[in-house]
Design a protein around this motif. Sequence first.
Motif, short mmCIF file in Angstrom:
data_model
loop_
_atom_site.label_atom_id
_atom_site.label_comp_id
_atom_site.label_asym_id
_atom_site.label_seq_id
_atom_site.Cartn_x
_atom_site.Cartn_y
_atom_site.Cartn_z
N TRP A 142 -4.02 -27.36 -10.86
CA TRP A 142 -3.26 -26.45 -11.73
C TRP A 142 -3.83 -26.34 -13.14
O TRP A 142 -4.10 -25.23 -13.61
CB TRP A 142 -1.80 -26.92 -11.81
CG TRP A 142 -0.95 -25.97 -12.58
CD1 TRP A 142 -0.43 -24.77 -12.15
CD2 TRP A 142 -0.53 -26.11 -13.94
NE1 TRP A 142 0.27 -24.16 -13.15
CE2 TRP A 142 0.23 -24.96 -14.28
CE3 TRP A 142 -0.73 -27.09 -14.91
CZ2 TRP A 142 0.80 -24.78 -15.53
CZ3 TRP A 142 -0.18 -26.91 -16.17
CH2 TRP A 142 0.59 -25.76 -16.47
N LEU B 95 6.19 -25.54 -15.18
CA LEU B 95 6.45 -24.88 -13.91
C LEU B 95 7.54 -25.62 -13.16
O LEU B 95 7.63 -26.85 -13.23
CB LEU B 95 5.19 -24.79 -13.04
CG LEU B 95 4.53 -26.07 -12.55
CD1 LEU B 95 3.93 -25.86 -11.17
CD2 LEU B 95 3.41 -26.49 -13.49
N SER C 180 2.31 -23.40 -6.76
CA SER C 180 1.31 -23.33 -7.82
C SER C 180 0.07 -24.14 -7.49
O SER C 180 -1.00 -23.89 -8.03
CB SER C 180 1.91 -23.84 -9.14
OG SER C 180 2.96 -22.99 -9.56
#
Length: 297
Positions: free
Chosen positions: A108, A162, A244
């Motif tokens: 990420w 997130l 993600s």
Amino acid sequence: MNPEFPPLNPLRVFESVARHLSFTAAAEELHITQGAISHQIKTLENWLGFELFDRSNRRLKLTRSGEVYATQLTSAFAHIVQATQELLVSGAHQILTIRGHTTLFVRWLIPFLPRFQAEHPDIRVRLFSTSTDGTDFRREQADVGIIYGEGPWPGLRSDMLLTDALTPVVAPALAAQLPSPCTVESLLALPLLYSNRRPQHWSEWIEGVGATRARSPGDIYCEDLSIVYQCAIDGLGVALGQLSYVSKELENGTLVAPHPFVLRRERGYHLVCPTEYADEPKVARFREWLLAQLGRS
């Protein structure tokens, strides 16, 4: 000088002698005489109160205490060399140290960093992987941390990066064995891949989809989430993917999301730092830049 801190020159000499097991080689490395080497070793032994070398035979040999001490000193001097090299390379650059999990970094954060470095060339990002949740800013070298949870955390400023979006992912070959549309029962009949760090995620997804399932002997448990995803890619079972984290694999078809249910909740990953230096320029610039990128995406 701290009275508990041994004299530095004898320490450096001892480390060199211990590494070479030779007074001659150490003298050549340090550009001093063998007599000076002997004097420095004796100074250190007198300071410690015991001998570091076994002098019972002609061959130079460390005592057991000397071996342990030499190992620690070699590591300490290596850290000093590394720190000095980094300082010389960075020059006027600021170092921003970020602590977090390896999987989060690789899957990420790292893709964001080239753009950040291009837009903020005076800040060098350093990543430190941690095997535990949370960051102890009192003990660990870190400017910011990225941690998982719901918060708040006393004494820390936290910004949500997130939130959880968890869905099963499998290799295409394994997905081909499932009916279309995929049923929960058929999916849960396959081996499930568990992360030992967050084993409850599967039970939470199963509960969220309105099903039940007992643990199966065919299920696989992994310490690292990256290993979980690799097992899924290799067709060993079903991983519960953080969207993600697996977006690239879903886009290129390496992994497939066979069931439509995605477990979404406010729990997730936060950028945290102690409140007393949350507004330090390098920290604030990174935080604001990263949140702006997430706003765009």
